[in-house]
Design a protein around this motif. Structure first.
Motif, PDB file in Angstrom:
ATOM      1  N   ASN A 109     -55.436 -46.407 -22.596  1.00 57.84           N
ATOM      2  CA  ASN A 109     -55.527 -45.872 -21.232  1.00 57.84           C
ATOM      3  C   ASN A 109     -55.563 -44.341 -21.262  1.00 57.84           C
ATOM      4  N   VAL A 110     -54.878 -43.768 -22.254  1.00 55.36           N
ATOM      5  CA  VAL A 110     -54.858 -42.313 -22.420  1.00 55.36           C
ATOM      6  C   VAL A 110     -55.134 -42.027 -23.891  1.00 55.36           C
ATOM      7  N   TRP A 150     -52.248 -34.851 -14.599  1.00 57.19           N
ATOM      8  CA  TRP A 150     -53.473 -35.629 -14.346  1.00 57.19           C
ATOM      9  C   TRP A 150     -53.101 -37.005 -13.773  1.00 57.19           C
ATOM     10  N   SER A 176     -54.688 -32.128  -9.021  1.00 59.12           N
ATOM     11  CA  SER A 176     -54.900 -33.541  -9.319  1.00 59.12           C
ATOM     12  C   SER A 176     -54.203 -34.389  -8.267  1.00 59.12           C
ATOM     13  N   GLU A 191     -66.092 -37.224 -16.093  1.00 62.44           N
ATOM     14  CA  GLU A 191     -64.896 -36.546 -15.564  1.00 62.44           C
ATOM     15  C   GLU A 191     -63.610 -37.002 -16.262  1.00 62.44           C
ATOM     16  N   ARG A 192     -63.691 -38.096 -17.025  1.00 61.78           N
ATOM     17  CA  ARG A 192     -62.487 -38.568 -17.739  1.00 61.78           C
ATOM     18  C   ARG A 192     -62.318 -37.892 -19.099  1.00 61.78           C
ATOM     19  N   THR A 232     -61.641 -34.373 -20.855  1.00 62.40           N
ATOM     20  CA  THR A 232     -61.151 -33.033 -20.526  1.00 62.40           C
ATOM     21  C   THR A 232     -60.729 -32.322 -21.819  1.00 62.40           C
ATOM     22  N   ARG A 246     -57.193 -37.988 -10.358  1.00 67.61           N
ATOM     23  CA  ARG A 246     -58.483 -37.272 -10.500  1.00 67.61           C
ATOM     24  C   ARG A 246     -58.266 -35.771 -10.390  1.00 67.61           C
ATOM     25  N   ASP A 265     -59.885 -47.582 -17.529  1.00 70.37           N
ATOM     26  CA  ASP A 265     -59.383 -46.372 -16.869  1.00 70.37           C
ATOM     27  C   ASP A 265     -59.095 -45.237 -17.865  1.00 70.37           C
ATOM     28  N   ARG A 305     -58.468 -42.108 -19.995  1.00 76.16           N
ATOM     29  CA  ARG A 305     -58.480 -40.661 -19.719  1.00 76.16           C
ATOM     30  C   ARG A 305     -58.305 -39.939 -21.048  1.00 76.16           C
ATOM     31  N   VAL A 340     -68.321 -44.281 -19.819  1.00 76.15           N
ATOM     32  CA  VAL A 340     -67.094 -43.691 -19.276  1.00 76.15           C
ATOM     33  C   VAL A 340     -67.500 -42.491 -18.416  1.00 76.15           C
TER      34      VAL A 340
END
Ligand SMILES: NC(=O)C1=CN([C@@H]2O[C@H](COP(=O)(O)OP(=O)(O)OC[C@H]3O[C@@H](n4cnc5c(N)ncnc54)[C@H](O)[C@@H]3O)[C@@H](O)[C@H]2O)C=CC1
Ligand SMILES: O=C([O-])CC(=O)C(=O)O
Length: 329
Positions: free
Chosen positions: A84-85, A254, A288, A152-153, A155, A292, A125, A127, A149
């Motif tokens: 997820n991250v 975030w 954020s 925007e995910r 960074t 988002r 999801d 990120r 993906v």
């Protein structure tokens, strides 16, 4: 307290310096909150696996109540499974005699397959925060190999620069960092970055009433932009605990949101705001909400700022063109 669903967090370069400072803070709940269990996935190269196993033993020995599991992998398709991250920390450092093109190419060899693996096996999801340098362009490479993906995910980290700027400004004005608002890092995480105080305030007072332009251009900006090099000079190794702290801050804000009325800095994909070419991953003032990032709009950019933003963005364009030339994006 009721608990949220567990979150799977993949950390690459898990056996490195930043990894060692970062994993314990994630596992203790400082990144995702005290009510979110964490499943850690440590991704290393084969030579790093043994040291990652040692770190995992220490994580076990902390008996963190939120830490549900730790898996170690040397294959990105395993390491990013269900993530997820993802914190992409592992990168190829510049070594003596290495040209910039060589560095970009070596990192392309890492971030291209990682982007592909994220695309193939990460959670819907996902990120991604890229920490490994050159962070903005590595993020661009990874994003371009993950077509499913949303860009925007992906960074890149300029939160360390933001925190460094807060601290320098607090020390100059005799204030506390918590009294400083609306500071921005623009551009690339490199010596061209531009720490901008023209919208910032200290305890409600505009910073422009507290410092002069000579201090900004001769002291503040170079101190913040070259802080990484100063740490390497002093410590004999690059920033690790402060980099890990900034990564925790970035993902925390975030996922959980920035405080009402406050903003921070993150390198996110440009939508063309402030004249930054669309598609570049550049640092902006951001808020954020609902998971988002959004670029703070409508700020006036004076000539002093314009020149410096443009210079850093020009470097990002050069890096993008170089990786494009190498067929990495
Ligand atoms: N964006 C920022 O603000 C900052 C970025 N950095 C960057 O973070 C990166 C990591 O720094 P350190 O932890 O100090 O370096 P380190 O050299 O101590 O650790 C890097 C780790 O990454 C691993 N690694 C290399 N290639 C990998 C791959 N393909 N997959 C998985 N793991 C891989 C290595 O085996 C090593 O264990 C560097 O690129 C550094 O320049 C450092 C400080 C701040
Ligand atoms: O240059 C490095 O490896 C460290 C770095 O990015 C920083 O401290 O900002």
């Amino acid at each position: 307290m009721s608990q949220n669903a567990p979150v799977t967090v993949t950390v690459t370069g898990a056996a490195g310096q930043i990894g060692y400072a970062l994993l314990f803070r994630i596992a203790s709940g400082q990144m995702l909150g005290a009510d979110t269990p964490v499943r850690l996935r440590l991704l290393e190269i084969p030579q790093g696996v043994k040291a990652a196993e040692g770190t995992a033993m220490e994580l076990d020995d902390c008996a963190f109540p939120l830490l549900e599991s730790i898996d170690i992998a040397d294959d990105p398709r395993v390491g990013f499974e269900g993530a997820n991250v993802a914190l992409l920390v592992g990168a190829r450092p510049r070594t003596k005699g290495m040209e910039r093109g060589d560095l970009l190419e070596a990192n392309g060899g890492i971030f291209k397959p990682q982007g592909e693996a994220i695309n193939a096996v990460a959670a819907q999801d996902i990120r991604v925060l890229v920490v490994g340098n050159p962070a903005n362009t590595n993020a661009l490479i990874a994003a371009s190999h993950a077509p499913d993906v949303p860009t925007e995910r992906f960074t890149a980290m300029t939160r360390l620069d933001h925190n460094r700027a807060l601290s320098q400004l607090a020390s100059k004005t005799g204030a506390s960092v918590k009294d400083i608002e609306k500071l921005t890092i623009w551009g690339n995480h490199s010596a061209t970055q531009y720490p901008d105080v023209f919208h910032a305030s200290v305890a409600g007072k505009p910073v422009t009433e507290l410092v002069d332009e000579a201090w900004l251009s001769d002291t503040f900006i170079p101190t913040v932009a070259k802080r990484g090099a100063a740490i390497i000079e002093a410590r004999g190794a690059s920033s690790a605990a402060s980099a890990a702290n900034a990564a925790v801050d970035h993902v925390h804000d975030w996922v959980l949101g920035t405080p009402q009325g406050a903003w921070t800095s993150a390198a996110i994909v440009s939508d063309g705001s402030y004249g930054v070419p669309e598609g570049l991953i550049s640092s902006f003032p951001v808020t954020s909400t609902g998971g988002r990032w959004e670029i703070v709009q409508g700020l006036e950019v004076n000539d002093f700022s314009r020149q410096r933003i443009d210079a850093s963005v020009a470097e990002l364009v050069e890096e993008r063109d170089a990786v494009q030339g190498l067929g990495l994006i």
